[in-house]
Design a protein around this motif. Sequence first.
Motif, PDB file in Angstrom:
ATOM      1  N   GLY A 221       0.881  -1.086   0.152  1.00  0.00           N
ATOM      2  CA  GLY A 221      -0.127  -0.044   0.130  1.00  0.00           C
ATOM      3  C   GLY A 221       0.571   1.167  -0.109  1.00  0.00           C
ATOM      4  O   GLY A 221       1.960   1.168   0.409  1.00  0.00           O
ATOM      5  N   ALA A 222       0.284   2.438  -0.413  1.00  0.00           N
ATOM      6  CA  ALA A 222       0.815   3.624  -0.590  1.00  0.00           C
ATOM      7  C   ALA A 222       1.307   4.327   0.877  1.00  0.00           C
ATOM      8  O   ALA A 222       2.591   4.858   0.615  1.00  0.00           O
ATOM      9  CB  ALA A 222       0.182   4.589  -1.313  1.00  0.00           C
ATOM     10  N   ASP A 223       0.612   3.984   1.730  1.00  0.00           N
ATOM     11  CA  ASP A 223       1.159   4.378   2.990  1.00  0.00           C
ATOM     12  C   ASP A 223       2.441   4.044   3.371  1.00  0.00           C
ATOM     13  O   ASP A 223       3.165   4.621   4.333  1.00  0.00           O
ATOM     14  CB  ASP A 223      -0.217   4.214   4.229  1.00  0.00           C
ATOM     15  CG  ASP A 223       0.153   5.018   5.642  1.00  0.00           C
ATOM     16  OD1 ASP A 223       0.318   6.096   5.242  1.00  0.00           O
ATOM     17  OD2 ASP A 223       0.294   4.472   6.349  1.00  0.00           O
ATOM     18  N   ALA A 224       2.889   2.666   3.273  1.00  0.00           N
ATOM     19  CA  ALA A 224       4.069   2.110   3.481  1.00  0.00           C
ATOM     20  C   ALA A 224       5.255   2.888   2.769  1.00  0.00           C
ATOM     21  O   ALA A 224       6.533   2.595   3.274  1.00  0.00           O
ATOM     22  CB  ALA A 224       4.076   0.670   3.326  1.00  0.00           C
ATOM     23  N   LEU A 225       5.064   3.627   1.792  1.00  0.00           N
ATOM     24  CA  LEU A 225       6.266   4.083   1.304  1.00  0.00           C
ATOM     25  C   LEU A 225       7.089   5.141   2.407  1.00  0.00           C
ATOM     26  O   LEU A 225       8.161   5.284   2.195  1.00  0.00           O
ATOM     27  CB  LEU A 225       5.718   5.044  -0.013  1.00  0.00           C
ATOM     28  CG  LEU A 225       5.293   4.432  -0.912  1.00  0.00           C
ATOM     29  CD1 LEU A 225       4.707   5.570  -2.182  1.00  0.00           C
ATOM     30  CD2 LEU A 225       6.533   3.644  -1.675  1.00  0.00           C
ATOM     31  N   LEU A 226       6.035   5.683   3.358  1.00  0.00           N
ATOM     32  CA  LEU A 226       6.889   6.704   4.219  1.00  0.00           C
ATOM     33  C   LEU A 226       6.220   5.962   5.729  1.00  0.00           C
ATOM     34  O   LEU A 226       5.257   6.667   5.936  1.00  0.00           O
ATOM     35  CB  LEU A 226       6.579   7.992   4.365  1.00  0.00           C
ATOM     36  CG  LEU A 226       7.054   8.670   2.782  1.00  0.00           C
ATOM     37  CD1 LEU A 226       6.541   9.987   2.644  1.00  0.00           C
ATOM     38  CD2 LEU A 226       8.732   8.658   2.853  1.00  0.00           C
ATOM     39  N   PRO A 227       6.464   4.932   6.172  1.00  0.00           N
ATOM     40  CA  PRO A 227       5.840   4.551   7.393  1.00  0.00           C
ATOM     41  C   PRO A 227       6.326   5.115   8.518  1.00  0.00           C
ATOM     42  O   PRO A 227       7.484   5.503   8.930  1.00  0.00           O
ATOM     43  CB  PRO A 227       6.623   2.988   7.475  1.00  0.00           C
ATOM     44  CG  PRO A 227       8.081   3.231   6.859  1.00  0.00           C
ATOM     45  CD  PRO A 227       7.811   4.217   5.848  1.00  0.00           C
ATOM     46  N   VAL A 228       5.385   5.275   9.496  1.00  0.00           N
ATOM     47  CA  VAL A 228       5.376   5.910  10.839  1.00  0.00           C
ATOM     48  C   VAL A 228       4.809   5.066  11.866  1.00  0.00           C
ATOM     49  O   VAL A 228       3.551   4.771  11.606  1.00  0.00           O
ATOM     50  CB  VAL A 228       4.831   7.391  10.783  1.00  0.00           C
ATOM     51  CG1 VAL A 228       4.920   7.995  12.283  1.00  0.00           C
ATOM     52  CG2 VAL A 228       5.458   8.194   9.860  1.00  0.00           C
ATOM     53  N   ALA A 229       5.725   4.585  12.885  1.00  0.00           N
ATOM     54  CA  ALA A 229       5.080   3.645  13.876  1.00  0.00           C
ATOM     55  C   ALA A 229       4.560   4.211  14.816  1.00  0.00           C
ATOM     56  O   ALA A 229       4.884   5.312  15.558  1.00  0.00           O
ATOM     57  CB  ALA A 229       6.189   2.705  14.282  1.00  0.00           C
ATOM     58  N   ARG A 230       3.350   4.139  15.051  1.00  0.00           N
ATOM     59  CA  ARG A 230       2.670   4.997  16.181  1.00  0.00           C
ATOM     60  C   ARG A 230       2.509   4.101  17.306  1.00  0.00           C
ATOM     61  O   ARG A 230       1.743   2.981  17.563  1.00  0.00           O
ATOM     62  CB  ARG A 230       1.270   5.216  15.744  1.00  0.00           C
ATOM     63  CG  ARG A 230       1.099   6.549  14.434  1.00  0.00           C
ATOM     64  CD  ARG A 230      -0.306   6.666  13.896  1.00  0.00           C
ATOM     65  NE  ARG A 230      -0.021   7.635  12.604  1.00  0.00           N
ATOM     66  CZ  ARG A 230       0.392   7.462  11.538  1.00  0.00           C
ATOM     67  NH1 ARG A 230       0.674   6.196  11.044  1.00  0.00           N
ATOM     68  NH2 ARG A 230       0.519   8.321  10.784  1.00  0.00           N
ATOM     69  N   THR A 231       3.136   4.407  18.269  1.00  0.00           N
ATOM     70  CA  THR A 231       3.622   3.537  19.580  1.00  0.00           C
ATOM     71  C   THR A 231       2.957   4.454  20.867  1.00  0.00           C
ATOM     72  O   THR A 231       2.833   5.749  20.831  1.00  0.00           O
ATOM     73  CB  THR A 231       4.986   3.239  19.630  1.00  0.00           C
ATOM     74  OG1 THR A 231       5.668   4.358  20.300  1.00  0.00           O
ATOM     75  CG2 THR A 231       5.638   2.914  18.515  1.00  0.00           C
TER      76      THR A 231
END
Length: 388
Positions: A221-231
């Motif tokens: 998916g396109a969102d994974a091109l710039l992944p941000v881990a929300r922790t």
Amino acid sequence: MRKPEVPGSETIQNRRRFLQATALASTAGLLPAALLPSSGRAAMGRGEPIAMSNDGTYKVVPLKKPSIRLGIVQSRVRSVRYDQRKKDLAANLAHMIEMIDNAFHFSAGADILFFHEFPLTGFNTWTRAELLDLSIEIPGAETQAIGRKAKEYGCYIVFGSYVRDRDWPNHVLSVTTIIGPDGNIVDKHWKARNIKGVFPGMELFTTTIYDVMDQYVEMYGADALLPVARTPYGNIATSSVQKEPELFRAFAMKGAEIILRTATGGFSPWDIQATAGYNQVYVAVCNNAVSPENPGFYEDAGSGGSAIYDPRGDILAEANTKFETLVSAQIPIEAFRARHRQPIVHMELYRDVFNTYRNAYGPNLFSAYQPTDLQDAGRYLNDKSRWK
């Protein structure tokens, strides 16, 4: 030289249907996320549309505590000798475990413990076949051992490594892995891109997102091109890319609050400082320490300088030595989040320029062919530049 086959449209469609089915099964409670293949887990959390707001806010999960301690482990790099790869990889893992224990032995420890780009494998002039042999798998024995330490100390552990992935046969990946306090893998971030056209007679052959971008989006998916881990300790983005401010601006637009930048062999401090100041986020860089017995390199080559910068671009903590050390600082994440918004960018002024610009090297160049070594990569990419 036979070129490896590229998955065709039927293969991609079958893969997409499989990912959709496994994601639905997991959502329905029929398949635990831990049992999903890596691509299935990624697709579950990173489908369309891009997870991004356009009102200044950004997506988060509730915080576990108002303030967290970020610790950087500036440790040695020791490249695995190919003919002794199992022994050397085990020794590097043992040293990494020792560094984790040291961080909690007689100090405050850390909520997030951050290592450099290659604490397990090191880096050297291996061929693709050699690097595939000595790279780790995620999950694998190494991540399990590190995960046990993360669970023991109740912290996140972040580190880079060369990786081989069954979903990407014949590709060597450079991945930064985030392991959570429960010992499980939270996320694994591919390197976004490699620089090209700067090394005389050779090029890097590791596969980055940019090198297989279309296939990557098809799978994750396109969102994974710039992944941000929300922790629960903040929104984390990781990268081993240097001197590409647009990348970190995009991470900040997507809500990255803490950007962890891995390095091995040096970096430019002003680049790290600017990332923090321009985007008004916390940025840390972890570099290697002085490294005795690193095959082919001087002991102090590109060592030291690990640091943490605050949202003004000021240094919160910095290594005062080139030797192995722990650098740590407290981040008031709750107070920061309460007032923080996306960076202010007058994109309407620049959008047409960005849309018109064309990079010297286009994406997807390693979808068709994976070079066998550094020199073969140089030959393959020699006529691929679109610039005059």
